[in-house]
Scaffold this active site. Structure first.
Site, mmCIF file in Angstrom:
data_model
loop_
_atom_site.group_PDB
_atom_site.id
_atom_site.type_symbol
_atom_site.label_atom_id
_atom_site.label_comp_id
_atom_site.label_asym_id
_atom_site.label_seq_id
_atom_site.Cartn_x
_atom_site.Cartn_y
_atom_site.Cartn_z
ATOM 1 N N HIS A 115 0.857 -1.193 0.000
ATOM 2 C CA HIS A 115 0.000 0.000 0.000
ATOM 3 C C HIS A 115 0.886 1.234 0.000
ATOM 4 C CE1 HIS A 115 -3.000 2.946 0.780
ATOM 5 N NE2 HIS A 115 -2.672 3.124 2.047
ATOM 6 N N HIS A 117 0.771 5.811 -0.971
ATOM 7 C CA HIS A 117 -0.025 6.990 -1.327
ATOM 8 C C HIS A 117 0.715 7.730 -2.436
ATOM 9 C CE1 HIS A 117 -2.879 6.631 1.999
ATOM 10 N NE2 HIS A 117 -1.855 6.224 2.725
ATOM 11 N N ASP A 140 0.785 -5.163 -20.411
ATOM 12 C CA ASP A 140 1.757 -6.154 -19.965
ATOM 13 C C ASP A 140 1.561 -6.526 -18.500
ATOM 14 O OD1 ASP A 140 3.018 -6.160 -22.432
ATOM 15 O OD2 ASP A 140 4.625 -4.806 -21.813
ATOM 16 N N HIS A 180 -8.448 7.191 -1.190
ATOM 17 C CA HIS A 180 -7.445 6.661 -0.264
ATOM 18 C C HIS A 180 -6.107 6.491 -0.965
ATOM 19 C CE1 HIS A 180 -6.455 3.377 2.984
ATOM 20 N NE2 HIS A 180 -5.471 4.237 2.813
ATOM 21 N N TYR A 234 7.978 -13.278 -21.513
ATOM 22 C CA TYR A 234 8.982 -12.257 -21.232
ATOM 23 C C TYR A 234 9.898 -12.670 -20.077
ATOM 24 C CZ TYR A 234 10.946 -7.773 -19.743
ATOM 25 O OH TYR A 234 11.802 -6.770 -19.387
#
Length: 236
Positions: A115, A117, A140, A180, A234
């Site tokens: 997580h 910001h 991709d 958020h 890839y």
């Protein structure tokens, strides 16, 4: 999910002896991966977090709450069960622990959650607007647009519920939680960090493109071909 039996030999700190080496390795890995967040300008101050599932147990390694990135050593990491209860460590777990734990409980294939910001991805989340798939790199890595998840308050597993509900309906490894910020997932914590870095890059690029005009959507068939090649061909 694997369950640790009552008969398992348990170290005094609460982690089963047979998992000691694995947990210590993950603490080192998760601490090092946290350094990638400020290095890639994805966080400020003490915001953001990385976690990793402990294979073979209902446990995860995550950063402690409100600790400077300069102080995030392997020893500073904490271990929680998948209900978010502290198992090892002398600091409070991240405030997003409940969200991470919910993802692990309901998406057993996921080994890492991140997580941040980060500026551009969070700006899209503030608009509650998906990032359209207008770049080959998006096809991709994410297999289509970056979806928006519902608004949810920190404090329980509501954010985790929103992450799971949104990503189950998408190939994306990233979700923009409304008002958020972004959460990313991966088969490992490293893959989840990579997704967070790439998410911010495409969020910035698509923002720039919109300043010049309307970005041109890609054909779904081309997105599918690009995604299949990148995920299955890839690399080494």
């Amino acid at each position: 999910m694997s369950q640790t039996t009552a008969a398992s030999s348990t170290a005094p700190d609460g982690v089963p002896d047979e998992l000691r080496a694995v947990v210590d390795r993950l603490k080192t890995e998760v601490a090092a991966l946290h350094a990638e967040l400020p290095r890639n300008a994805l966080v400020v101050w003490t915001a953001g977090n990385v976690s990793a599932r402990v294979p073979g147990a209902d446990l995860m390694v995550i950063k402690p709450s409100g600790v400077s990135y300069d102080d995030l050593t392997p020893e500073a990491m904490v271990v929680c069960d998948l209900d978010g209860t502290l198992v090892e460590g002398d600091r409070k777990p991240s405030s997003d622990t409940a969200a991470h734990a919910y993802v692990y409980r309901h998406m057993p294939e996921i080994g890492g959650v991140v997580h941040t910001h980060s500026d551009y991805a969070t700006a899209w989340s503030a608009r509650r607007e998906p990032i359209p798939c207008v770049l080959t790199m998006m096809a991709d890595e994410f297999g289509g647009e970056i979806p928006v998840g519902p608004f949810a308050l920190i404090g329980d597993d509501s954010i985790g519920q929103g992450i799971v509900e949104t990503l189950r309906a998408s190939r994306s490894r990233a979700v923009l939680m409304a008002n958020h910020g972004p959460f990313t997932i991966g088969a490992s914590a490293r893959e989840a960090v990579k997704a967070a870095v790439m998410l911010e890059d495409v969020a910035r690029t698509v923002h720039f493109a919109r300043q010049l005009g309307t970005p041109v959507p890609m054909e779904q068939a081309d997105i599918d071909r690009l995604y299949d090649r990148y995920q299955n061909v890839y690399g080494q």
